[in-house]
Design a protein around this motif. Structure first.
Motif, PDB file in Angstrom:
ATOM      1  N   THR A 172       0.827  -1.211   0.000  1.00 41.40           N
ATOM      2  CA  THR A 172       0.000   0.000   0.000  1.00 41.40           C
ATOM      3  C   THR A 172       0.858   1.256   0.000  1.00 41.40           C
ATOM      4  O   THR A 172       0.585   2.208  -0.748  1.00 41.40           O
ATOM      5  CB  THR A 172      -0.934   0.003   1.222  1.00 41.40           C
ATOM      6  N   GLU A 173       1.913   1.271   0.820  1.00 44.13           N
ATOM      7  CA  GLU A 173       2.807   2.426   0.879  1.00 44.13           C
ATOM      8  C   GLU A 173       3.527   2.624  -0.448  1.00 44.13           C
ATOM      9  O   GLU A 173       3.663   3.747  -0.939  1.00 44.13           O
ATOM     10  CB  GLU A 173       3.827   2.246   2.000  1.00 44.13           C
ATOM     11  N   ALA A 174       3.980   1.511  -1.055  1.00 46.06           N
ATOM     12  CA  ALA A 174       4.685   1.596  -2.332  1.00 46.06           C
ATOM     13  C   ALA A 174       3.747   2.078  -3.439  1.00 46.06           C
ATOM     14  O   ALA A 174       4.163   2.822  -4.337  1.00 46.06           O
ATOM     15  CB  ALA A 174       5.276   0.241  -2.696  1.00 46.06           C
ATOM     16  N   HIS A 175       2.475   1.670  -3.382  1.00 48.68           N
ATOM     17  CA  HIS A 175       1.511   2.110  -4.390  1.00 48.68           C
ATOM     18  C   HIS A 175       1.306   3.621  -4.327  1.00 48.68           C
ATOM     19  O   HIS A 175       1.169   4.296  -5.358  1.00 48.68           O
ATOM     20  CB  HIS A 175       0.177   1.389  -4.198  1.00 48.68           C
ATOM     21  N   THR A 176       1.295   4.172  -3.119  1.00 44.11           N
ATOM     22  CA  THR A 176       1.178   5.629  -2.963  1.00 44.11           C
ATOM     23  C   THR A 176       2.403   6.337  -3.525  1.00 44.11           C
ATOM     24  O   THR A 176       2.285   7.381  -4.181  1.00 44.11           O
ATOM     25  CB  THR A 176       1.003   5.986  -1.468  1.00 44.11           C
TER      26      THR A 176
END
Length: 551
Positions: free
Chosen positions: A333-337
């Motif tokens: 999720t953090e990498a997608h942001t």
């Protein structure tokens, strides 16, 4: 004699009366092995023992699950404590005390959300489990089912293991579910015959399929993919980023940074598997292993890179303030942001989030992932590829280890695969997935020699109307399923004589089942059955004459 009768009675009580005593352990299904171990513990007669079971309902049909629950309760009633890790609703409702952990997974979990009996869990607002148990949330039943057309794979004369000359059609382009009690022949039909025959056809696999007459319709699919729960890699160097292929565009991105281009860095500089950018002290592993002579090896973080995997030069290249090591330590999720404006990376990460894996780390070692997580990573990898629309996906009980919410996310992914024109062939006992199938193939009616027959095929509504189907019996109690005899389907077996074998002897001796030994012992709760060990003779094989020599 009394001890023998007692132990055989325990096996019969957990539904294993159809097994022969010389049955090899390797041929047992997962559910059968689990119940044999439980029966062994009941037979020991111990008291004051703490039994810890990790998902004992895995591989069990709801019909078998009821017997399992009765077995666990009998262990409790004699003075033992039974501690279970479980996702099965029936087991939860039978429990005396429930501890619900969450609320989410990974970094978003680890808290005791609710504790108490089933009523306390259902009344807790923050419990996802309680929401599904109370009915505030549910896995929806599709309003319309896909129509099964003419294209189909047809299996003729399947007679491997306990299958009795079964003829069955697997419609293509729809969501197909194979059901039946544990040991009814589901895995044999799908894995031993269909999968191996297709693998032989497409990939020239050397594994020979189980005995059958023929399989028609192979040209109607262009490839077969078996998505199981095996690990995505055997070493800690394998991780979700490398398996899904998202690490390649990430390395390309870092190599395109102005600082990296000025230094002449290539994408290989940001790989932890080759020399250049990796930490040479730990060879890019991030840790070192210390061998202990008489104790297990100890793993400690690398003293040079402190677990970063890369050397100082590689870590100096940043994207939006994050180094390549920091990216690997991010959750999906953090990498997608971070990469939301880079489609080649964001799209692959989006599929991981869609299958409910937003909490795992990109660089998390493959050896630390559960079977369910590994399977969903494989599904996400398939979703991110360009669909051909003619692929057959085979999954054997994908809901193993999944909660209600995770099963719902998995179902969404499976429907996406079918909406793209592909076929999903599923072996499953989870009623919420079964009710979402477009077509059900129900095997049984019982297990072992009393199974291996085609009970019924059709939509969930039709199967629910079939009296001889255990799957149909449990589907009737599911919300959204209304039994309908006029729905598409058939409860007439196409297996002819069902391949009844005339040979009553194997390896020169009679095949004696537990039920045969217990015949007449009503005190053990075993129904009397007529003996099947009649004086039968085996047909003699004709010897082939050696071909004559050419003159």
């Amino acid at each position: 004699i009394e001890e023998i009768e007692s132990r055989l009675g325990f096996l019969s009580r957990v539904g294993l009366e159809y097994l022969t005593l010389d049955r090899s352990a390797g041929s047992l299904s997962g559910g059968e092995g689990q119940r044999i171990r439980l029966a062994t513990q009941i037979g020991s007669g111990l008291m004051g023992v703490l039994y810890v079971c990790d998902e004992p309902s895995v591989g069990l049909h709801p019909h078998d699950g009821d017997r399992l629950i009765a077995t666990l309760k009998s262990l409790r009633d004699v003075g033992n404590t039974v501690l279970i890790v479980e996702h099965d609703e029936a087991v939860m409702r039978a429990a005396d005390h429930i501890v619900d952990l969450g609320p989410g997974a990974g970094e978003h979990g680890g808290h005791v959300v609710a504790e108490g009996d089933i009523e306390a869990i259902m009344l807790t607002e923050g419990s996802i489990t309680g929401e599904y148990l109370s009915g505030r949330k549910e896995i929806a039943t599709p309003k319309e089912r896909r129509k099964t057309g003419k294209p189909a794979i047809k299996v003729l004369g399947a007679r491997a293991n306990n299958l009795k000359n079964v003829n069955v059609e697997i419609p293509l382009g729809v969501f197909v579910c194979v059901t039946g009690v544990s040991g009814s022949g589901k895995s044999t039909l799908v894995n031993e015959i269909v999968l191996k025959r297709l693998a032989q056809h497409f990939y020239r696999a050397k594994d020979r399929p189980g005995p059958h007459d023929d399989v028609f319709g192979l040209p109607l699919v262009d490839k077969v993919i078996n998505i199981d729960q095996s690990a995505i890699g055997r070493t800690p160097r394998s991780n979700p980023a490398t398996y899904t292929g998202v690490f390649t565009p990430i390395r390309d991105l870092f190599a395109s940074m102005p600082e990296a281009r000025a230094r002449g860095y290539t994408p290989g500089r940001f790989s932890f598997n080759v020399r250049g950018g990796r930490c040479e002290a730990c060879s890019g592993a991030g840790y070192t292993q210390i061998e202990m002579q008489f104790l297990p090896d100890v793993t400690v973080p690398c003293e040079v890179c402190e677990g970063a995997r890369y050397n100082r030069e590689a870590l100096e290249i940043l994207f939006k303030g994050a180094s390549i090591s920091a990216v690997l330590n991010m959750t999906v999720t953090e990498a997608h942001t971070l990469f939301e404006n880079i489609p080649t990376i964001a799209n692959k990460l989006r599929t991981l989030i869609d299958v409910g894996l937003g909490y795992i780390h990109l660089g998390q070692p493959a050896t630390t992932l559960s079977g369910g997580e590994a399977q969903r990573i494989k599904l996400a990898s398939e979703l991110s590829k360009r669909s051909t629309g003619q692929t057959l996906y085979i999954l054997d009980e994908p809901t193993t280890g999944l909660s209600f919410d995770d099963a719902d996310k998995l179902l969404t992914v499976l429907h996406r695969l079918v909406d793209n024109g592909n076929t999903v062939l599923l072996i499953e006992h989870h009623l919420d997935l079964i009710k979402n199938a477009d077509w059900i193939i129900d095997l049984g009616p019982h297990a072992g020699d009393d199974g291996g027959e085609l009970v019924a095929v059709g939509t969930p509504e039709f199967i629910a109307s079939v009296d001889g189907s255990f799957t149909g019996m449990y589907l009737r109690d599911i919300s959204g399923i209304v039994p309908d005899e006029t729905a598409e389907g058939s409860d007439v077996s196409e297996s002819g004589d069902n391949g009844v074998q005339n040979a009553g002897l194997k390896n020169g001796r009679a095949e004696i089942k537990i039920a045969d030994i217990l015949d007449g012992h009503q005190d053990l709760g075993v129904a009397s059955k007529p003996s099947r060990n009649g004086a039968r003779t085996r047909g003699r094989r004709r010897r082939r004459r050696p071909a004559g020599r050419r003159s």
